[in-house]
Design an enzyme around this catalytic site. Sequence first.
Site, PDB file in Angstrom:
ATOM      1  N   ARG A 187     -19.491  37.242  -9.900  1.00  0.00           N
ATOM      2  CA  ARG A 187     -18.878  37.268 -11.242  1.00  0.00           C
ATOM      3  C   ARG A 187     -19.941  37.245 -12.353  1.00  0.00           C
ATOM      4  NH1 ARG A 187     -16.859  32.539 -13.045  1.00  0.00           N
ATOM      5  NH2 ARG A 187     -16.946  31.868 -10.893  1.00  0.00           N
ATOM      6  N   SER A 188     -21.023  36.500 -12.117  1.00  0.00           N
ATOM      7  CA  SER A 188     -22.060  36.377 -13.155  1.00  0.00           C
ATOM      8  C   SER A 188     -23.205  37.360 -12.951  1.00  0.00           C
ATOM      9  CB  SER A 188     -22.638  34.956 -13.142  1.00  0.00           C
ATOM     10  OG  SER A 188     -21.644  34.022 -13.405  1.00  0.00           O
TER      11      SER A 188
ATOM     12  N   SER B  31     -20.313  14.348 -18.442  1.00  0.00           N
ATOM     13  CA  SER B  31     -20.890  15.607 -17.936  1.00  0.00           C
ATOM     14  C   SER B  31     -21.185  15.515 -16.448  1.00  0.00           C
ATOM     15  CB  SER B  31     -22.142  16.008 -18.715  1.00  0.00           C
ATOM     16  OG  SER B  31     -23.099  14.989 -18.658  1.00  0.00           O
ATOM     17  N   GLY B  32     -21.177  14.303 -15.880  1.00  0.00           N
ATOM     18  CA  GLY B  32     -21.270  14.156 -14.424  1.00  0.00           C
ATOM     19  C   GLY B  32     -20.080  14.819 -13.742  1.00  0.00           C
TER      20      GLY B  32
ATOM     21  N   GLN C 102     -21.072   5.816 -16.382  1.00  0.00           N
ATOM     22  CA  GLN C 102     -21.367   7.230 -16.163  1.00  0.00           C
ATOM     23  C   GLN C 102     -20.770   8.155 -17.218  1.00  0.00           C
ATOM     24  OE1 GLN C 102     -21.107   6.414 -11.445  1.00  0.00           O
ATOM     25  NE2 GLN C 102     -20.929   8.561 -11.999  1.00  0.00           N
TER      26      GLN C 102
ATOM     27  N   HIS D 173     -26.391   8.854 -17.850  1.00  0.00           N
ATOM     28  CA  HIS D 173     -25.815   7.748 -17.092  1.00  0.00           C
ATOM     29  C   HIS D 173     -26.631   6.481 -17.367  1.00  0.00           C
ATOM     30  CE1 HIS D 173     -23.191  10.434 -15.132  1.00  0.00           C
ATOM     31  NE2 HIS D 173     -23.672  10.439 -13.901  1.00  0.00           N
TER      32      HIS D 173
ATOM     33  N   ARG E 290     -27.377  15.560   1.931  1.00  0.00           N
ATOM     34  CA  ARG E 290     -28.143  14.354   1.546  1.00  0.00           C
ATOM     35  C   ARG E 290     -28.293  13.346   2.675  1.00  0.00           C
ATOM     36  NH1 ARG E 290     -24.926  14.013  -3.974  1.00  0.00           N
ATOM     37  NH2 ARG E 290     -26.201  15.419  -5.220  1.00  0.00           N
TER      38      ARG E 290
ATOM     39  N   CYS F 160     -26.748  12.069  -9.125  1.00  0.00           N
ATOM     40  CA  CYS F 160     -27.328  11.663 -10.418  1.00  0.00           C
ATOM     41  C   CYS F 160     -27.239  10.154 -10.660  1.00  0.00           C
ATOM     42  CB  CYS F 160     -26.679  12.423 -11.562  1.00  0.00           C
ATOM     43  SG  CYS F 160     -24.890  12.454 -11.525  1.00  0.00           S
TER      44      CYS F 160
ATOM     45  N   VAL G 149     -25.801  22.863 -14.566  1.00  0.00           N
ATOM     46  CA  VAL G 149     -27.133  22.345 -14.208  1.00  0.00           C
ATOM     47  C   VAL G 149     -28.150  23.493 -14.200  1.00  0.00           C
ATOM     48  CG1 VAL G 149     -28.484  21.135 -12.439  1.00  0.00           C
ATOM     49  CG2 VAL G 149     -26.149  20.411 -12.910  1.00  0.00           C
TER      50      VAL G 149
HETATM   51  C1  2RA Z   1     -20.624  12.038 -11.551  1.00  0.00           C
HETATM   52  N1  2RA Z   1     -22.478  11.526 -10.116  1.00  0.00           N
HETATM   53  O1  2RA Z   1     -21.205  11.491 -12.489  1.00  0.00           O
HETATM   54  C2  2RA Z   1     -21.386  12.419 -10.339  1.00  0.00           C
HETATM   55  C3  2RA Z   1     -21.818  13.835 -10.435  1.00  0.00           C
HETATM   56  N2  2RA Z   1     -22.577  14.241  -9.314  1.00  0.00           N
HETATM   57  O2  2RA Z   1     -19.444  12.296 -11.545  1.00  0.00           O
END
Ligand code: 2RA
Length: 354
Positions: free
Chosen positions: A40-41, A160-161, A157, A260, A100, A130, A14
């Site tokens: 590390r980075s 990449s989530g 979904q 998504h 959250r 997301c 992200v």
């Molecule tokens: C998923 N919403 O798509 C989650 C990632 N935060 O796995």
Amino acid sequence: NGPVLALVGATGAVGTVMIDILNGRESVPWGEIRLIASARSAGKKITVRGEELTVLALAPEVFDGVHVAMFDVPDEISAQWAPIAAERGAVAVDNSGAFRMDPEVPLVVPEVNADKVRQRPRGIIANPNCTTLSMMAAVGALHREFGLTELVVASYQAVSGAGVAGVERLYAELSAVAGKQVGVTAGDVRAALTEAGLSQEDSPFPAPLVLNVVPWAGSLKQDGWSSEELKVRNESRKILGIPGLKVSATCVRVPVVTTHSLAVHAVFEREVTVEQAHKVFAAQPSVVLVDDPAAGVFPTPADVVGGDPTYVGRVRQALDFPNTLDFFVCGDNLRKGAALNTYEIAEALAPEFS
Ligand code: 2RA
């Protein structure tokens, strides 16, 4: 000159999208941008808006002088470090799940509840998950006009989530079945993956994803609900400011890389027609209406990935439910679903420090 912005997690999935967003803005309000990541980075060089920046190692003193610190890191890192950034005087805008549902932390989608950025007793503002975010600009616009009372959603979904591991797994599964006539008998996809050396235990998903859909995202919570489904419910209530909103979600993983989608069934206090809903969507700058089914025109993830808006189509007045709309939404889970919304919150804070 201008306020100082920090990006924690600058080298992650992200964080990388966040740097694209910073580079793509016509102008930014920041006098300095600081990139921060794990030890590390640290030392890596990344060019941001034409300037080569050296990534700093996460430590309390890197937050000195920072006005807004965006966190794109796992929950446990945010839980530890966002309060440290806040103690050092920064407003932490956190994209993890750590804060959250904290009643002292606002959960913000600027199109819906931008005013909440000023109510932050802990100095922390949270960015939604997301899946919730992908529909919120559209649902929030309808709620303002017609008063939302119930929300039933099914998500579709993208992998990449589940991070880089999710994307790599899908590509590996695609290679394993390429050119094979599988998906015709029960278990033949699993067998093809095993034959190619891909064991199910090594997958971030609980079943094969290629040539399949998997009705699961997140971890198991009470009574069979997944964490992802409960996030849709709890976060929608908090963002929209409707504590009693009736929500039911089924979260499903599909073989899409990024973006998504959600099928939304939304019930309102007042009567609503398709024409009225189209007008509301047209008036919301971050929503793009793609709705001409007679011409085969509707949003699909492959057509909108990489875009900033929320794309809405298939808007229908429910046949058997009063005051109810059904529609389909697509949103890039790494942009509006994560980095972009976090950045929009940061930009909304900038005038306080200018
Ligand atoms: C998923 N919403 O798509 C989650 C990632 N935060 O796995």
